[in-house]
Write a protein that holds these residues in place. Structure first.
Motif, PDB file in Angstrom:
ATOM      1  N   VAL A  19      -9.106  -1.330   3.649  1.00  0.00           N
ATOM      2  CA  VAL A  19      -8.821  -0.470   2.505  1.00  0.00           C
ATOM      3  C   VAL A  19      -7.435   0.154   2.657  1.00  0.00           C
ATOM      4  O   VAL A  19      -6.810   0.072   3.727  1.00  0.00           O
ATOM      5  N   ASP A  20      -6.933   0.758   1.600  1.00  0.00           N
ATOM      6  CA  ASP A  20      -5.651   1.464   1.671  1.00  0.00           C
ATOM      7  C   ASP A  20      -5.754   2.622   2.670  1.00  0.00           C
ATOM      8  O   ASP A  20      -6.834   3.158   2.900  1.00  0.00           O
ATOM      9  N   TYR A  21      -4.601   3.000   3.205  1.00  0.00           N
ATOM     10  CA  TYR A  21      -4.586   4.115   4.167  1.00  0.00           C
ATOM     11  C   TYR A  21      -5.314   5.351   3.616  1.00  0.00           C
ATOM     12  O   TYR A  21      -6.068   6.001   4.312  1.00  0.00           O
ATOM     13  N   ILE A  22      -5.072   5.666   2.363  1.00  0.00           N
ATOM     14  CA  ILE A  22      -5.605   6.927   1.827  1.00  0.00           C
ATOM     15  C   ILE A  22      -7.129   6.913   1.789  1.00  0.00           C
ATOM     16  O   ILE A  22      -7.771   7.948   1.856  1.00  0.00           O
ATOM     17  N   ASP A  23      -7.713   5.713   1.690  1.00  0.00           N
ATOM     18  CA  ASP A  23      -9.172   5.615   1.636  1.00  0.00           C
ATOM     19  C   ASP A  23      -9.776   5.360   3.012  1.00  0.00           C
ATOM     20  O   ASP A  23     -10.981   5.141   3.134  1.00  0.00           O
ATOM     21  N   SER A  24      -8.950   5.357   4.045  1.00  0.00           N
ATOM     22  CA  SER A  24      -9.428   5.060   5.399  1.00  0.00           C
ATOM     23  C   SER A  24      -9.570   6.352   6.192  1.00  0.00           C
ATOM     24  O   SER A  24      -9.406   7.446   5.651  1.00  0.00           O
ATOM     25  N   ASP A  25      -9.828   6.209   7.491  1.00  0.00           N
ATOM     26  CA  ASP A  25      -9.929   7.393   8.359  1.00  0.00           C
ATOM     27  C   ASP A  25      -8.561   7.858   8.852  1.00  0.00           C
ATOM     28  O   ASP A  25      -8.461   8.636   9.804  1.00  0.00           O
ATOM     29  N   THR A  67      -6.826  -1.465   8.261  1.00  0.00           N
ATOM     30  CA  THR A  67      -7.864  -0.440   8.417  1.00  0.00           C
ATOM     31  C   THR A  67      -9.245  -1.082   8.389  1.00  0.00           C
ATOM     32  O   THR A  67      -9.395  -2.213   7.931  1.00  0.00           O
ATOM     33  N   ASP A 103       0.849  -1.193   0.000  1.00  0.00           N
ATOM     34  CA  ASP A 103       0.000   0.000   0.000  1.00  0.00           C
ATOM     35  C   ASP A 103       0.886   1.244   0.000  1.00  0.00           C
ATOM     36  O   ASP A 103       1.420   1.640   1.029  1.00  0.00           O
ATOM     37  N   SER A 154      -0.384   4.076  -1.394  1.00  0.00           N
ATOM     38  CA  SER A 154      -1.430   4.941  -1.956  1.00  0.00           C
ATOM     39  C   SER A 154      -1.329   6.385  -1.498  1.00  0.00           C
ATOM     40  O   SER A 154      -2.024   7.240  -2.004  1.00  0.00           O
ATOM     41  N   ASN A 155      -0.518   6.658  -0.512  1.00  0.00           N
ATOM     42  CA  ASN A 155      -0.462   8.005   0.059  1.00  0.00           C
ATOM     43  C   ASN A 155       0.971   8.515  -0.008  1.00  0.00           C
ATOM     44  O   ASN A 155       1.895   7.726  -0.213  1.00  0.00           O
TER      45      ASN A 155
END
Lengths: 350, 510
Positions: free
Chosen positions: A182-188, A178, A133, A135-136
């Motif tokens: 989901v990927d970190y960027i799509d999480s809280d 998460t 991941d 993603s961020n």
């Protein structure tokens, strides 16, 4: 205080300590993955098992309190055998790409495998093939390297209180991840990076530091965060005269290892390509590069003219709540002692 | 913990984490805020106060506390004065009237008043939600009144805690970057203080209090201030009523700006001096707890020299010789002139990690808690206030109330220069309530024009019940949406702080 025996030596430790805390106090190093002094005890990884006289099992030192007269052996034959087995089980499902791993030099798994001579695993089985991941812009998450110590889960819940991470699934599929996986960027995720700061392996690493330097090549320069008024301390990671990241420092008086996204990951503004590198003088409405001497000479001429013509109070200085005390003191002194006015202020009120 | 007008998890995240931890350990948490900030999720009580009604709220709580006899009589007797006036003023702030003014239920007023008054230790935290109002100073005094009334001061776990905004806003004040005081809050009008500085600096000094920021720009506007030097500030983006600031800067005969970037303010300069960042300088910052900590140089200054060297060269160019070898010597000079910081030096900070002033001698351990046993002025003075409504409120033409603040991922106007941060959070997302969004026919991501009597900006919106109906909430981090072109020209008459938290706007979908 409790008197007990550790590795054949009588020691006195505070009542209520765990065996692991007691060992830390008297300078005996018990290996640990899931134990972290800033997090609640979990007793999950079993790496800290020790032999206690009269106990037929090997208790985990991180969750076993000491008692008077307790006799503990932290490196007995059965303890070493247990630790080796744990390491072999972990290594059986861990990528052995240490030569390119960002955590090389600061990895607890590698440290303990070295300490106990575990080169490979006698256990053969399935391996994880999780997608990485990235993603961020801040954190690389490679769950293939996760040893399920749960430090990230506890840091997210107990240090930040964001509750973004938890364990999902069962058995071989168990994952610290998460909600909804989901990927970190799509999480809280708020990208405070506390999970990175407590991760003992290369599962969670600073993305900005990837490929920038080995941990042992980095100089750590302790400083104070330039953003809000909380006053967090952290270490700037410096290699070859360049900042490559921020590493938190448990000695920081205000924040210990906690930081926020700005402090941990916002430092790269210092290398923004728009940084000004030379003085600029406006000529016919356009800024032109100038030498320091030209700039100071023009400043002195114009400030003197204006002071002469209109008086000291025609000058005003705006100092800065973002700059150091020393710089602020100088600006205040400049307005007062050089220009002769108390027209100096800064954005405390605006 | 009693929070009023502060959003710690975004504006002071690590303090926010600690509050959240305390709440989860069982500390009671009261959040007074018009917005549903993150800590509302942890709160025992959320008082969703209407913007600009903090004084009625605080007076209302004090009214109940006095009526129920829950005030700390010993503390009032021994440590305060002017209690009778407080009592007289809050008398008319009955729960029913306060509920009407603030929008908070009578039951919640009673519950919170009793909770705050009867708890052994309570801390009151405020930030710019209290100060950035026409009545900012009066709001702060009302917070102090509540704490004094209940004796929540001068002991561990109590106090009135302003969470200072910028990394070194405390320090900039401490260093005398203020028009009325030298370092350590020594007034410029006091002869002995001025003479001490005249002797140390070898010049004669003005006894006249200088101009505050809004007065400087006003003076630049009408031409009595002709030249300015601006270090590391960007008032064009951060000060209220930005178009007025731009006109003032354009009107100067000569402007010097020392900055990291060619900012919106630097565009107006005649000379720009390149600045060094925190990673390139030695020095100190003082945090919100008056804690002095080191800033250490990690890399060589990108413009070739540190900021202190640049400022020193300006002294020299003006014919005032200076011979500091390092920031340490600048600190030492300041400390020698400032009794409250005289005991702090770099060696001690290096050894002890940090020191909190007042710290008058080298042997003094520093002062983590103020007002123990007695207040700085002796007795704590109750300074009660009547309700002062905001300077500009929504009307038919400008029907929405605009309130502003910071978001987690940005800090004022520096972080947009962070590649990582701006790759994820690159534009303003103004918060609008779902009910208003429906009326306006907009959704999350829609673009709108926001107009006030002073300016107009374009922004994307986020539809969320974090804000109440009738309110739009915006940050001020982005040059592409310069929110402060909209904000109010109304100032707190005592501090000159702008009323960033309340002005009237209209919203038009694009």
């Amino acid at each position: 205080m409790v008197t007990m025996v550790m590795n054949g030596k009588e020691v006195k430790v505070p009542a209520g300590s765990t065996i692991l805390q007691a060992a830390d106090m008297v300078g005996i190093d018990i290996p640990r993955f899931c134990y972290d002094p800033d997090l609640s005890p979990l007793g999950a990884c079993r790496m800290c098992v020790v032999e206690v006289k009269g106990n037929r099992l090997l208790p985990a030192a991180c969750v076993t309190p000491v008692y008077p007269g307790m006799e503990v052996d932290t490196e007995s034959e059965s303890v070493i055998e247990a630790r080796k087995t744990i390491l072999e089980l972990l290594v059986a499902n861990h990528p052995l790409d240490c030569m390119t791993c960002e955590k090389m030099g600061d990895c607890k798994l590698a440290e303990y495998c070295y300490r106990y001579g575990v080169k490979e695993s006698s256990f053969v089985g399935e391996k994880h093939h999780y997608a990485i991941d990235d993603s961020n812009p801040f954190i690389n998450r490679d769950l293939n390297k996760c040893i399920l110590c749960g430090a990230c889960v506890r840091a997210c819940e107990e240090m930040t209180g964001q509750d973004n991470l938890s364990f999902l699934y069962r058995g071989f599929d168990r994952k610290a991840t998460t909600a909804g996986d989901v990927d970190y960027i799509d999480s809280d995720c708020v990208f405070c990076g506390q999970c990175v700061a407590v991760c003992p392996t290369g599962a969670l690493t600073e993305k900005t530091m990837a490929g920038q330097g080995r941990r042992w090549e980095i100089d750590r320069v302790r400083t104070t965060c330039p953003f809000c008024g909380t006053g967090c301390n952290f270490d700037l990671a410096v290699k070859d005269g360049k900042v490559i990241g921020v590493l938190s420092n448990p000695d920081a008086p205000v924040n210990q290892r906690s930081l926020c996204v700005k402090g941990r990951f916002g430092w790269d503004f210092i290398y923004n390509e728009k940084r000004l590198t030379t003085p600029l003088i406006k000529k016919n409405g356009q800024f032109e590069h100038a030498s320091w001497d030209e700039a100071f000479s023009l400043i002195a001429t114009r400030f003197k003219e204006i002071k002469e013509k209109y008086g000291p109070d025609a000058f005003a200085a705006l100092s800065s709540a973002r700059c150091t005390n020393e710089e602020n003191f100088l600006v205040s002194k400049f307005a007062r002692a050089v220009m002769g006015t108390n027209n100096v202020d800064h954005c405390a009120r605006t | 913990m009693f929070l009023i007008g502060t959003n710690p998890t975004e504006a002071h995240p690590v303090i926010g984490y600690k509050m959240r931890q305390a709440a989860r350990r069982g500390a009671k948490l009261v959040v007074c805020d018009p917005r549903r900030i993150d800590l509302v999720d942890e709160a025992d009580y959320w008082l969703r106060v209407k913007p600009g009604t903090d004084i009625p709220l605080l007076n209302g709580l004090m009214h109940i506390i006095i009526k129920e006899g829950l005030e700390d009589k010993t503390f009032i007797e021994e440590r305060t004065e002017n209690y009778e006036e407080l009592k007289a003023i809050v008398e008319s702030y009955t729960p029913e009237r306060v509920s009407e003014l603030t929008g908070i239920s009578v039951d919640d007023l009673y519950a919170v008043a009793r909770l705050y008054a009867t708890t052994d230790k309570a801390m009151l935290f405020y930030t710019l939600g209290i100060t950035e109002h026409i009545c900012g100073t009066r709001n702060v005094m009302s917070c102090a009144n509540l704490a004094m009334l209940t004796g929540h001061l001068g002991r561990p776990g109590t106090g009135v805690c302003p969470q200072r905004g910028q990394n070194n806003v405390q320090g900039a004040c401490d260093m005398g970057a203020l028009p009325n005081v030298y370092s350590g809050y020594q007034a410029v009008g006091v002869d002995a203080v001025r003479e001490k500085h005249e002797k140390a600096w070898g010049v004669s000094l003005s006894p006249k209090v200088g101009l505050k920021i809004p007065e400087m720009f006003e003076a630049a506007h009408h031409g009595s201030v002709k030249a300015m030097y601006i270090l590391g500030e960007n008032p064009v983006l951060t000060d209220p009523n930005a178009n007025h600031i731009k006109e003032a800067l354009a009107n100067l005969e000569f402007l010097v700006v020392q900055e990291l970037f060619l900012t919106e303010t630097a565009q107006f300069a005649d000379v720009i001096l390149p600045a060094a960042s925190f990673a390139e300088c030695d020095g100190t910052f003082t945090n919100t707890e008056r804690r002095v900590q080191r800033v250490r140089k990690a890399i060589e200054p990108i413009p070739g020299q540190a900021n202190w060297q640049t400022i020193c060269q300006m002294f020299v160019a003006m014919g005032y010789p200076l011979n500091y070898n390092s920031p340490k010597e600048i600190w030492d000079e300041m400390a020698s002139l400032s009794p409250s910081m005289a005991g702090i030096n770099y060696e001690r900070i290096d050894q002890e990690n940090s020191l909190q002033w007042p710290c008058p001698t080298l042997e003094h351990p520093g002062t983590p808690i103020l007002h123990v046993g007695k207040f700085t002025r002796g007795l704590g003075l109750f300074q009660p206030s009547e309700h002062i409504p905001p300077g500009e409120i929504p009307d038919e033409e400008y029907p929405f109330l605009l309130s502003t603040g910071r978001i987690l991922f940005h800090y004022n106007v520096t972080t947009p220069y962070s590649g990582g941060i701006s790759s994820v959070w690159d534009k303003e997302m103004a918060e609008v309530n779902p009910a208003d969004a429906e009326k306006l026919g907009i959704q999350t991501g829609s673009l709108v024009k926001v107009t006030s009597r002073r300016g107009q900006v374009t922004t994307a919106v986020k539809v969320t019940d974090r804000v109440m109906p009738g309110v739009i909430w915006m940050s001020f981090h982005f040059a592409s949406t310069p929110t402060n072109e909209l904000t109010s020209a109304v100032l707190d008459p005592i501090t000159g702080t702008g009323e960033y938290k309340v002005c009237a706007v209209q919203i038009e979908p694009i």
